[in-house]
Enzyme design. Structure first.
Site, mmCIF file in Angstrom:
data_model
loop_
_atom_site.group_PDB
_atom_site.id
_atom_site.type_symbol
_atom_site.label_atom_id
_atom_site.label_comp_id
_atom_site.label_asym_id
_atom_site.label_seq_id
_atom_site.Cartn_x
_atom_site.Cartn_y
_atom_site.Cartn_z
ATOM 1 N N LYS A 115 -21.208 -2.701 21.481
ATOM 2 C CA LYS A 115 -20.889 -1.311 21.146
ATOM 3 C C LYS A 115 -22.123 -0.519 20.733
ATOM 4 O O LYS A 115 -22.177 0.695 20.961
ATOM 5 C CB LYS A 115 -19.832 -1.264 20.024
ATOM 6 N N GLU A 199 -20.063 4.348 11.546
ATOM 7 C CA GLU A 199 -19.638 5.591 12.202
ATOM 8 C C GLU A 199 -18.929 6.454 11.173
ATOM 9 O O GLU A 199 -18.302 5.917 10.249
ATOM 10 C CB GLU A 199 -18.622 5.310 13.328
ATOM 11 N N HIS A 233 -2.991 -1.587 16.317
ATOM 12 C CA HIS A 233 -3.850 -1.632 17.500
ATOM 13 C C HIS A 233 -3.136 -2.127 18.757
ATOM 14 O O HIS A 233 -3.758 -2.346 19.784
ATOM 15 C CB HIS A 233 -5.117 -2.453 17.256
ATOM 16 N N ARG A 290 -11.850 -2.960 33.020
ATOM 17 C CA ARG A 290 -10.782 -3.718 33.682
ATOM 18 C C ARG A 290 -9.659 -2.762 34.062
ATOM 19 O O ARG A 290 -9.682 -1.599 33.664
ATOM 20 C CB ARG A 290 -10.219 -4.748 32.695
#
Ligand code: MV4
Length: 498
Positions: A115, A199, A233, A290
Site C-alpha cells: 500500500k 493516513e 469489512h 482480480r
C-alpha cells in the site's frame, strides 16, 4: 487459448465455466473432496480432484493446481477471486509453466499489494490519495510529528494490508504508540510484514469503486459500484451506479482509476477503491487486481460480460467495449446471500440445502454455487449465492429485489435473507442515505426484533396442543380400593397427571 483451468470453486467457478463456453473454450474444474458433487464440477468439461477439503491442501496449493493443468492439457488458468487470485508468485508460476495467466501482470499485483508503494505510484500519477505518509513508519518518535502534521484523528494502516486488517484509529498523541505497536503486530501475524503507515481518518465516507478494463491498446473504466453496505469489512449489498455520483463526478473518479491502472501497466479487469467524502472529495484507497464478487452489477448496467473480456484480453484479443465513453443504463443491485444467521450474530451456519426455490422473472439474475442437496461446510467462505436485479431506475430495482427475496426459499441452512428483506424496505436505505457506517448505526436491521404477534400465535398453539394432549390421555379408573400391583398403578396415575 483453447482450454482453461479454473483455480477456484463455487459460484465464481460456475460463472467462469459459462464464460468459457460462450467463448468456445473448454473449461477444466478442480475440486477438493468437499466439492466432488458441486454444480460447477458437473458444468465443466472435465474435473480434476486436487486434494482434501482444507484450502491449503487444495485451492491454495500451487503445485497441485499446476499438476492438474498439465494433466488436463490446459493452456490458461483463471484464478477467480480470493484464494490465489492476488498472489504475484502464482501469476509468475503460471507463466513460468508456459500457461496463460488470466489476470494482470505479476508486477501490477505486487505494486498494488504494497500500500505504501501504491500510494507513491498513485501520487506520482496524479491520483488523489488520502493525506498521510507514503513510507512505512520507522521511528515511533517521528510518527508523533507526522500524525500532528496530518491532523487527528488519523489511521494506522498495514502496508501489506487491505480489507480492513491491521488498521487502528488514533484520536490523539496518547493513543499513537500503542496503536502503532498493535497494528504492526497484527500485520506481522496476518501478512508476515509489520510495516505500517499513517493516513488522515475520513469520517463516514461512502465506499465507491471503479471497474477498469485494459487491453494492449486501451484502458477504460466502466463506472462505479456503491459498496457502502458492509458489516465488519464484509460487503452485503452492492449497486451500480451510486446515488452519490453525478456524471461529472463519475468522469473525474473514472479518470483517476484509469490513471491508476496505467501507472502500473495494468491489463485485464481490475477495480480501484475510493473513499468518497461527504463534501464530494474522493481518495484512492487500493486496487483489487482480480475479478470481484460484485462484478455483475457493472455487467448489467454497462451491458458487458466482464469474465468474457478477461478471457479475450488474456488471449491477446481486443476488448469488445465500443470506442467512446460507456454510459450506464438503468440500475442494478446485488445481495450476497450467505450462510450467516442474523439472529445469531451472523455466525456461519452449516448443513444440507434441503430445499431451494430460486427467484426468477424480469430483471432477476441468480449466480450461485449451490443446489438442493449441497452440503454447506466451514471449509470455505460463507457466500452461497448472489441475487442480482436490474431495473430502469433505483426504485424499480429495489422493488424487484423485494419481490425476488420474497420468492427465494432456502431450507436447511440459516442465511442472511431476512436481513436483506429488512434492508430493502428501510426508508433510509431507500432514500440512499448510506455510508460505510450505515449498518453500525442500524442494529435494528442486522438482527430481527422478536415479533410480539408471533409470541401470541405461539402461546395459542401451545395451549391448543396441551388441551389436545389432555383429551387423549388414557383414563385411570379406580374404585377406591388399593389396586393390585399398586406401585405400577401409582406410576400410571402420576404419568397421566403430568
Ligand atoms: C480508511 C477509512 C477512513 N479513512 N482510510 C477499510 C478497508 C480498507 N480497504 C480501507 N478501509 C478504510 N480506510 C481512511 N483514511 C475507512 C475504511 C473503512 C472502510 C472502507 C471501505 C469499506 C468499508 C470500510 C469499513 C470500515 C473502514
Amino acid at each position: 487459448m483453447k482450454r482453461v483451468l479454473i483455480a477456484n470453486r463455487g459460484e465464481i467457478a460456475l460463472r467462469i465455466v459459462r464464460a468459457c463456453h460462450e467463448e468456445n473454450l473448454e473449461a477444466i474444474a478442480v475440486y477438493s473432496a468437499a466439492d466432488r458433487a458441486a454444480p460447477y464440477v458437473r458444468a465443466a468439461d472435465r474435473a480434476i480432484a486436487i486434494g482434501p477439503a482444507p484450502a491449503p491442501e487444495s485451492y491454495l496449493n500451487i503445485e497441485r493446481l499446476l499438476a492438474a493443468a498439465a494433466a488436463a492439457g490446459a493452456d490458461g488458468i483463471h484464478p477467480g477471486y480470493g484464494f490465489l487470485a492476488e498472489r504475484a508468485v502464482f501469476a509468475e508460476a503460471v507463466s513460468k509453466a508456459g500457461l496463460t495467466w488470466i489476470g494482470p501482470p505479476a508486477s501490477a499485483i505486487r505494486a498494488m499489494g504494497d500500500k505504501t508503494e501504491a500510494r507513491r505510484r498513485m501520487h506520482a500519477a496524479g491520483v488523489p490519495i488520502v493525506p498521510g505518509t507514503s513510507e512505512p513508519i520507522v521511528d515511533p518518535g517521528a510518527a508523533r510529528k507526522l500524525a500532528q502534521a496530518i491532523g487527528y484523528p488519523v489511521m494506522v494502516k498495514a502496508a501489506a494490508g487491505g480489507g480492513g486488517r491491521g488498521m487502528r484509529v488514533v484520536r490523539g498523541d496518547d493513543e499513537l504508540a500503542g496503536a502503532l505497536a498493535s497494528a504492526a503486530s497484527e500485520a506481522q501475524k496476518a501478512f508476515g510484514d509489520p510495516a505500517v503507515y499513517l493516513e488522515k481518518l475520513i469520517v463516514a465516507p461512502r465506499h465507491v469503486e471503479i471497474q477498469v478494463l485494459a487491453d494492449h491498446e486501451r484502458t477504460v473504466h466502466l463506472g462505479e459500484r456503491e459498496c457502502s453496505i458492509q458489516r465488519r469489512h464484509q460487503k452485503l449489498v452492492e449497486e451500480a451506479p451510486s446515488v452519490a455520483v453525478s456524471p461529472a463526478l463519475r468522469e473525474a473518479v473514472g479518470a483517476a482509476a484509469v490513471a491508476a491502472a496505467r501507472a502500473v501497466d495494468y491489463r485485464g479487469a481490475g477495480t480501484c477503491e475510493f473513499l468518497l467524502a461527504s463534501d464530494g472529495g474522493f481518495f484512492f484507497l487500493e486496487m483489487n487486481t482480480r475479478i470481484q464478487v460484485e462484478h455483475p452489477v457493472t455487467e448489467l448496467v454497462y451491458g458487458v460480460d466482464l469474465v468474457r473480456e478477461q478471457l479475450r484480453i488474456a488471449g491477446g484479443l481486443r476488448m469488445t467495449i465500443p470506442a467512446g465513453t460507456p454510459v450506464p443504463h438503468g440500475w442494478a443491485i446485488e445481495c450476497r446471500i450467505t450462510s450467516e444467521d442474523p439472529a445469531n450474530g451472523f455466525l456461519p451456519s452449516t448443513g444440507r440445502v434441503d430445499y431451494l426455490r430460486v427467484p426468477a422473472g424480469p430483471g432477476v439474475r441468480w449466480d450461485s454455487g449451490i443446489e438442493i442437496g449441497s452440503e454447506v461446510t466451514l471449509y470455505y467462505d460463507s457466500l452461497l449465492a448472489k441475487l442480482i436485479v436490474w431495473g430502469a431506475d433505483r426504485q424499480q430495482a429495489i422493488g424487484r429485489m423485494v419481490r425476488a427475496l420474497d420468492e427465494l426459499v432456502l431450507v436447511g441452512v440459516s442465511t442472511n435473507q431476512s436481513f436483506h428483506a429488512r434492508l430493502f424496505t428501510d426508508p433510509a436505505f431507500r432514500a440512499g442515505e448510506i455510508d460505510i457506517q450505515f449498518l453500525e448505526r442500524r442494529p435494528d436491521l442486522l438482527a430481527s426484533a422478536p415479533d410480539p404477534a408471533l409470541d401470541h400465535d405461539l402461546a395459542i398453539a401451545a395451549a391448543l396442543a396441551e388441551a389436545e394432549e389432555r383429551q387423549t390421555r388414557r383414563q385411570v379408573v379406580t374404585n377406591g380400593e388399593p389396586a393390585i400391583g399398586g406401585a405400577w398403578l401409582r406410576q400410571a396415575r402420576l404419568d397421566a397427571l403430568q
